[in-house]
Design an enzyme around this catalytic site. Structure first.
Site, PDB file in Angstrom:
ATOM      1  N   GLY A 193       2.595   3.804   1.448  1.00  0.00           N
ATOM      2  CA  GLY A 193       3.144   4.082   2.765  1.00  0.00           C
ATOM      3  C   GLY A 193       3.660   5.489   2.933  1.00  0.00           C
ATOM      4  N   ASP A 240       4.403  -4.386  -7.575  1.00  0.00           N
ATOM      5  CA  ASP A 240       3.741  -3.169  -7.098  1.00  0.00           C
ATOM      6  C   ASP A 240       4.288  -1.927  -7.796  1.00  0.00           C
ATOM      7  OD1 ASP A 240       5.936  -4.138  -5.257  1.00  0.00           O
ATOM      8  OD2 ASP A 240       5.822  -2.066  -4.590  1.00  0.00           O
ATOM      9  N   ASN A 241       5.327  -2.081  -8.618  1.00  0.00           N
ATOM     10  CA  ASN A 241       5.852  -0.984  -9.430  1.00  0.00           C
ATOM     11  C   ASN A 241       5.524  -1.175 -10.906  1.00  0.00           C
ATOM     12  OD1 ASN A 241       6.970   0.071  -7.115  1.00  0.00           O
ATOM     13  ND2 ASN A 241       9.003  -0.753  -7.495  1.00  0.00           N
ATOM     14  N   ASP A 297       7.313   4.828 -10.365  1.00  0.00           N
ATOM     15  CA  ASP A 297       8.183   4.572  -9.210  1.00  0.00           C
ATOM     16  C   ASP A 297       9.666   4.575  -9.581  1.00  0.00           C
ATOM     17  OD1 ASP A 297       6.278   4.560  -7.217  1.00  0.00           O
ATOM     18  OD2 ASP A 297       5.726   2.484  -7.588  1.00  0.00           O
ATOM     19  N   ARG A 343       3.005  14.001  -7.884  1.00  0.00           N
ATOM     20  CA  ARG A 343       3.101  13.091  -9.032  1.00  0.00           C
ATOM     21  C   ARG A 343       1.756  13.008  -9.750  1.00  0.00           C
ATOM     22  NH1 ARG A 343       5.631   7.221  -8.124  1.00  0.00           N
ATOM     23  NH2 ARG A 343       3.722   6.814  -6.931  1.00  0.00           N
ATOM     24  N   ASP A 346       8.302   6.559   8.189  1.00  0.00           N
ATOM     25  CA  ASP A 346       7.872   7.903   8.569  1.00  0.00           C
ATOM     26  C   ASP A 346       6.972   8.562   7.532  1.00  0.00           C
ATOM     27  OD1 ASP A 346       9.637   8.570   6.540  1.00  0.00           O
ATOM     28  OD2 ASP A 346      11.084   9.595   7.840  1.00  0.00           O
ATOM     29  N   LYS A 395       3.696  12.606  -2.848  1.00  0.00           N
ATOM     30  CA  LYS A 395       4.624  11.548  -2.453  1.00  0.00           C
ATOM     31  C   LYS A 395       5.596  12.126  -1.421  1.00  0.00           C
ATOM     32  CE  LYS A 395       7.549   7.988  -4.566  1.00  0.00           C
ATOM     33  NZ  LYS A 395       8.148   7.515  -5.819  1.00  0.00           N
ATOM     34  N   GLY A 400       0.805  -1.213   0.000  1.00  0.00           N
ATOM     35  CA  GLY A 400       0.000   0.000   0.000  1.00  0.00           C
ATOM     36  C   GLY A 400       0.835   1.259   0.000  1.00  0.00           C
TER      37      GLY A 400
END
Length: 492
Positions: free
Chosen positions: A90, A250-251, A260, A174, A123, A111, A88
């Site tokens: 993050g 996921d990319n 990404d 983005r 973080d 992002k 997900g």
């Protein structure tokens, strides 16, 4: 003065398990360091309003604009071949969608905008260096004509982020056709949520592949269309010497855009085994492996779609395998057509594939620069006297001479005039790419000296990659041995 985003929020209208609603975390003192004004206009946004204190606050996540419905998207993914059932967003938050001047729906995402429920102890922030790298490389890919996410803005946060050392924080805005990934489908498939897979597939068809809706087998048509776009995309990467670096599922964008930009880089001297990513110790995502990995990733997508292809599992597997097998032909056709253009061929003949491969093999043996070899070959096409500059790129110039004799014989069989051939070659062989040592120098100046002049100049050069730009000729040159950057890092 109010910054207006004409947001729509179709993804946020999907069921609640597709995402988490979460607002960006405010930052201390945002400062706009770069606004992509032409892109803002194309998106129907007012660049003057974005280039204001309120605009900087929105682009940093300190202020949520009217009409936004901020969400972090859920997805899973294979990372270096190992499946992680929940990843997900993050460190990214989707503000909403706008319709651009071409009538295309575009996501606008922040992002580095703070933690989300998917942050996994991170973080949720981004350091300035990786934000500048993504801005530079994504915009370079756009000017090279390669499908890609875009960068609307880069903002410093006024706060440090802790990595190995404290680094200045930043936020990238983005823009993407969407942020739906192969891993988004995997998220629902891993939970045996067939209805979730179906809802996602229907959303993707409506948004990206409307022609599939009218097909006899819409989900099969969707799979074939995604495979074709990815095959063509990766072919285009190889044709400019681009190495993504982290081709996890996921990319891998469902829309067919490059997404990404972590430890990405462009090759200097040609070597098909080139790896830049510091974490790719086994070379899984090396330059020449990218087509194979793309097909592997698409196989994972096909597995997710099996329940939609047929109630008979064996029949569904056969359908999926047939679609996956089609990758090789689509990739091969796009790649070989691109290579023919790079060496100035207007027609296809038997022996062309071997001719180009022999050039690539000679380049690899002689450490010839990938970009410069093809660019200078474009000028050699105009007249044989221009071959000196190509020859000197080869450790053994005789290796080029042997190949060039065969090349000249081959182009003599076509009627195009030398000037026409040169123009066609120069239109596909860039003079300028974001060379790794240049990108690192930009990052060093910005991070260590708060100096963004090198960043601006590099963007100026890369805005016209196919033009000679004599004032910036040095940007076309490969690095000296002491300038070579052999590793890049994710870092965001």
């Amino acid at each position: 003065m109010t910054v207006h985003f004409p947001f729509q929020n179709t993804y946020a209208a999907l069921p609640a398990n597709f995402f988490a609603r979460v607002a960006p975390t405010p930052v201390a003192s945002p400062r706009l360091i770069k606004l992509n004004r032409p892109l803002a206009v194309h998106l129907g946004l007012d660049p003057d309003l974005l280039d204001s204190p309120e605009g900087a606050e929105i682009l940093a996540g300190k202020r949520v604009p009217d009409g936004a419905d901020p969400i972090a998207m859920a997805y899973a993914g294979h990372q270096f071949g190992h499946f992680v059932p929940q990843l997900g967003d993050g460190r990214a938050i989707l503000l909403g969608e706008v319709i651009d001047a071409d009538g295309v729906r575009r996501d606008i995402q922040l992002k580095g905008s703070g933690p989300t429920p998917f942050s996994r102890r991170g973080d949720g922030r981004a350091a300035l260096g990786p934000v500048l790298r993504e801005y530079i490389v994504s915009e370079a890919m756009a000017t090279l004509g390669i499908p890609t996410t875009r960068s609307l803005a880069a903002v410093t946060s006024g706060e440090n982020v802790m990595r190995e050392t404290p680094l200045p924080g930043a936020v990238l805005t983005r823009v993407a056709a969407s942020h739906i990934r192969v891993g988004t489908f995997q998220y629902f498939a891993a939970r045996s949520d067939t209805e979730g897979v179906r809802q996602l597939a229907d959303h993707v068809i409506a948004r990206h592949y409307p022609q599939a809706a009218g097909a006899e087998r819409p989900y099969h048509a969707l799979l074939e269309a995604v495979i074709a776009r990815q095959a063509e995309l990766v072919a285009r990467w190889l044709l400019v010497g681009f190495i993504h670096g982290v081709m996890n599922t996921d990319n891998t964008s469902i829309s067919g855009e490059t997404i990404d930009y972590g430890p990405c880089a462009f090759m200097d001297h040609y070597d098909p085994a080139t790896v830049f990513s510091s974490i790719d110790e086994m070379g899984r995502y090396a330059y020449a492996n990218q087509p194979r990995i793309a097909q592997w990733n698409l196989t994972r997508l096909a597995e997710c779609l099996l329940p939609l292809l047929s109630d008979d599992r064996d029949k569904a597997i056969a359908e999926a395998q047939s679609a996956i097998n089609g990758f090789v032909a689509v990739f091969g056709s796009a790649y070989q057509a691109g290579l023919r253009k790079k060496i100035g061929l207007f027609t296809a003949r038997d022996g062309d594939e071997a001719l180009v491969q022999d050039l690539l093999d000679a380049m690899a043996r002689n450490q010839a620069d990938f970009t410069l070899t093809f660019r200078r070959l474009s000028d050699a096409a105009l007249e044989p006297d221009g071959e000196g500059e190509v020859r000197q790129l080869f450790a053994d110039p005789a290796a080029y001479d042997e190949w060039a004799a065969r090349w000249r014989q081959r182009i003599s069989w076509e009627p195009q005039a030398p000037a026409e051939r040169q123009a066609a070659m120069r239109a596909v062989n860039p003079a300028f790419i974001p060379r790794n040592h240049r990108v690192e120098a930009v990052i060093e100046a910005a991070v260590n000296r708060d100096d963004f002049a090198p960043f601006e100049e590099l963007l100026t050069v890369l805005a016209n990659p196919y033009e000679d730009q004599p004032a910036f000729a040095g940007y076309a040159e490969p690095p000296e041995p002491h300038q070579r950057v052999l590793q890049t890092f994710c870092g965001t």
